[in-house]
Design a protein around this motif. Structure first.
Motif, PDB file in Angstrom:
ATOM      1  N   LYS A   3       0.604  -1.099   0.609  1.00  0.00           N
ATOM      2  CA  LYS A   3       0.216   0.240  -0.217  1.00  0.00           C
ATOM      3  C   LYS A   3       1.083   1.237  -0.143  1.00  0.00           C
ATOM      4  O   LYS A   3       2.685   1.247   0.739  1.00  0.00           O
ATOM      5  CB  LYS A   3      -0.924  -0.067   1.235  1.00  0.00           C
ATOM      6  CG  LYS A   3      -2.036   0.987   1.555  1.00  0.00           C
ATOM      7  CD  LYS A   3      -2.917   1.304   3.014  1.00  0.00           C
ATOM      8  CE  LYS A   3      -3.402   2.132   3.255  1.00  0.00           C
ATOM      9  NZ  LYS A   3      -4.775   2.313   2.346  1.00  0.00           N
ATOM     10  N   PHE A   4       0.472   2.451  -0.752  1.00  0.00           N
ATOM     11  CA  PHE A   4       1.357   3.918  -0.868  1.00  0.00           C
ATOM     12  C   PHE A   4       0.382   5.004   0.011  1.00  0.00           C
ATOM     13  O   PHE A   4      -0.806   4.259  -0.096  1.00  0.00           O
ATOM     14  CB  PHE A   4       1.708   4.118  -1.846  1.00  0.00           C
ATOM     15  CG  PHE A   4       2.828   3.713  -2.433  1.00  0.00           C
ATOM     16  CD1 PHE A   4       3.979   3.393  -2.515  1.00  0.00           C
ATOM     17  CD2 PHE A   4       2.223   1.819  -3.497  1.00  0.00           C
ATOM     18  CE1 PHE A   4       4.728   2.594  -2.745  1.00  0.00           C
ATOM     19  CE2 PHE A   4       4.023   1.564  -3.934  1.00  0.00           C
ATOM     20  CZ  PHE A   4       4.663   1.707  -3.890  1.00  0.00           C
ATOM     21  N   GLY A   5       0.883   5.632   0.897  1.00  0.00           N
ATOM     22  CA  GLY A   5      -0.473   6.479   1.317  1.00  0.00           C
ATOM     23  C   GLY A   5      -0.357   6.467   3.049  1.00  0.00           C
ATOM     24  O   GLY A   5      -0.048   5.772   3.669  1.00  0.00           O
ATOM     25  N   MET A   6      -1.663   6.821   3.190  1.00  0.00           N
ATOM     26  CA  MET A   6      -2.028   6.811   4.753  1.00  0.00           C
ATOM     27  C   MET A   6      -2.499   5.580   4.522  1.00  0.00           C
ATOM     28  O   MET A   6      -3.626   5.435   3.699  1.00  0.00           O
ATOM     29  CB  MET A   6      -3.417   7.852   4.751  1.00  0.00           C
ATOM     30  CG  MET A   6      -2.965   8.089   6.536  1.00  0.00           C
ATOM     31  SD  MET A   6      -3.768   9.655   7.099  1.00  0.00           S
ATOM     32  CE  MET A   6      -5.986   9.040   7.612  1.00  0.00           C
ATOM     33  N   TYR A  52       6.733  -1.560   3.918  1.00  0.00           N
ATOM     34  CA  TYR A  52       4.767  -1.435   4.433  1.00  0.00           C
ATOM     35  C   TYR A  52       4.927   0.231   4.995  1.00  0.00           C
ATOM     36  O   TYR A  52       4.711   1.182   5.172  1.00  0.00           O
ATOM     37  CB  TYR A  52       4.476  -1.955   4.700  1.00  0.00           C
ATOM     38  CG  TYR A  52       2.819  -1.790   5.353  1.00  0.00           C
ATOM     39  CD1 TYR A  52       1.851  -1.834   4.351  1.00  0.00           C
ATOM     40  CD2 TYR A  52       2.510  -0.933   6.507  1.00  0.00           C
ATOM     41  CE1 TYR A  52       1.137  -0.975   4.770  1.00  0.00           C
ATOM     42  CE2 TYR A  52       1.532  -0.818   7.349  1.00  0.00           C
ATOM     43  CZ  TYR A  52       0.369  -0.994   6.381  1.00  0.00           C
ATOM     44  OH  TYR A  52      -1.038  -0.810   6.398  1.00  0.00           O
ATOM     45  N   ARG A  53       6.088  -0.013   6.371  1.00  0.00           N
ATOM     46  CA  ARG A  53       6.347   1.128   6.939  1.00  0.00           C
ATOM     47  C   ARG A  53       7.199   1.879   6.011  1.00  0.00           C
ATOM     48  O   ARG A  53       7.139   3.176   6.787  1.00  0.00           O
ATOM     49  CB  ARG A  53       6.903   0.796   8.110  1.00  0.00           C
ATOM     50  CG  ARG A  53       7.019  -0.495   9.075  1.00  0.00           C
ATOM     51  CD  ARG A  53       5.864   0.480   9.806  1.00  0.00           C
ATOM     52  NE  ARG A  53       5.979   1.211  10.792  1.00  0.00           N
ATOM     53  CZ  ARG A  53       6.098   1.917  11.672  1.00  0.00           C
ATOM     54  NH1 ARG A  53       4.223   1.974  11.744  1.00  0.00           N
ATOM     55  NH2 ARG A  53       6.007   3.147  12.203  1.00  0.00           N
ATOM     56  N   LYS A  54       7.797   2.271   4.920  1.00  0.00           N
ATOM     57  CA  LYS A  54       8.482   3.214   4.091  1.00  0.00           C
ATOM     58  C   LYS A  54       7.694   3.915   3.458  1.00  0.00           C
ATOM     59  O   LYS A  54       7.403   4.866   2.901  1.00  0.00           O
ATOM     60  CB  LYS A  54      10.038   2.788   3.507  1.00  0.00           C
ATOM     61  CG  LYS A  54      11.167   2.638   4.702  1.00  0.00           C
ATOM     62  CD  LYS A  54      12.046   1.692   3.564  1.00  0.00           C
ATOM     63  CE  LYS A  54      13.442   1.722   5.007  1.00  0.00           C
ATOM     64  NZ  LYS A  54      14.207   2.797   5.350  1.00  0.00           N
ATOM     65  N   THR A  55       6.243   2.973   3.015  1.00  0.00           N
ATOM     66  CA  THR A  55       5.923   3.773   1.517  1.00  0.00           C
ATOM     67  C   THR A  55       4.222   3.967   2.571  1.00  0.00           C
ATOM     68  O   THR A  55       3.427   4.414   2.094  1.00  0.00           O
ATOM     69  CB  THR A  55       5.151   2.199   1.137  1.00  0.00           C
ATOM     70  OG1 THR A  55       5.086   1.681   1.195  1.00  0.00           O
ATOM     71  CG2 THR A  55       6.341   2.277   0.080  1.00  0.00           C
ATOM     72  N   THR A  56       3.874   3.545   3.470  1.00  0.00           N
ATOM     73  CA  THR A  56       2.788   4.421   3.802  1.00  0.00           C
ATOM     74  C   THR A  56       3.596   5.050   5.722  1.00  0.00           C
ATOM     75  O   THR A  56       4.084   5.373   6.205  1.00  0.00           O
ATOM     76  CB  THR A  56       1.510   3.108   4.409  1.00  0.00           C
ATOM     77  OG1 THR A  56       2.665   2.498   5.384  1.00  0.00           O
ATOM     78  CG2 THR A  56       1.568   1.781   3.964  1.00  0.00           C
ATOM     79  N   PHE A  57       1.393   6.055   6.621  1.00  0.00           N
ATOM     80  CA  PHE A  57       2.352   6.567   7.423  1.00  0.00           C
ATOM     81  C   PHE A  57       0.756   6.463   7.991  1.00  0.00           C
ATOM     82  O   PHE A  57      -0.544   5.942   7.442  1.00  0.00           O
ATOM     83  CB  PHE A  57       1.893   8.409   6.837  1.00  0.00           C
ATOM     84  CG  PHE A  57       1.046   9.306   6.181  1.00  0.00           C
ATOM     85  CD1 PHE A  57       0.809   9.782   6.795  1.00  0.00           C
ATOM     86  CD2 PHE A  57       2.212   8.841   4.386  1.00  0.00           C
ATOM     87  CE1 PHE A  57      -0.361  10.351   5.775  1.00  0.00           C
ATOM     88  CE2 PHE A  57       0.780  10.062   3.741  1.00  0.00           C
ATOM     89  CZ  PHE A  57      -0.235  10.535   4.394  1.00  0.00           C
ATOM     90  N   SER A  58       0.867   6.570   9.111  1.00  0.00           N
ATOM     91  CA  SER A  58      -0.751   6.664  10.015  1.00  0.00           C
ATOM     92  C   SER A  58      -0.710   8.655  10.103  1.00  0.00           C
ATOM     93  O   SER A  58      -0.285   8.756  10.454  1.00  0.00           O
ATOM     94  CB  SER A  58      -0.184   6.018  11.273  1.00  0.00           C
ATOM     95  OG  SER A  58      -1.027   6.220  11.855  1.00  0.00           O
ATOM     96  N   ILE A  59      -2.539   8.224  10.466  1.00  0.00           N
ATOM     97  CA  ILE A  59      -3.070   9.426  10.454  1.00  0.00           C
ATOM     98  C   ILE A  59      -2.254  10.174  12.138  1.00  0.00           C
ATOM     99  O   ILE A  59      -1.906  11.084  12.596  1.00  0.00           O
ATOM    100  CB  ILE A  59      -4.542   9.403  11.241  1.00  0.00           C
ATOM    101  CG1 ILE A  59      -4.773  10.838  10.878  1.00  0.00           C
ATOM    102  CG2 ILE A  59      -4.874   8.881  12.113  1.00  0.00           C
ATOM    103  CD1 ILE A  59      -6.590  11.422  10.737  1.00  0.00           C
TER     104      ILE A  59
END
Length: 67
Positions: A3-6, A52-59
């Motif tokens: 996944k990419f993004g939030m 995954y940790r490098k391409t996504t971020f949490s709110i």
């Protein structure tokens, strides 16, 4: 596919992960591998998690950014 993004937080999954029987047994018996040993125990999953940790971020990461 990664996944990419939030990421969308799931309260149900967060609670389930912290209260599972498997987690309770591992913590009470002390049969956890040390940090960083994911590459030895399951390299495919470790690689996926790293990407995954490098391409996504949490709110919640957004709130940390403004501190």
């Amino acid at each position: 596919m990664v996944k990419f993004g939030m990421r969308k937080p799931s309260i149900r999954k967060s609670i389930a992960a912290r209260t599972s029987v498997k987690r309770y047994i591992r913590h009470s018996l002390g049969v956890k591998a040390p940090r960083g040993w994911g590459w030895i125990t399951n390299p495919k999953k470790a690689l996926y998690n790293k990407v995954y940790r490098k391409t996504t971020f949490s709110i919640f990461d957004i709130f940390k950014f403004f501190k």
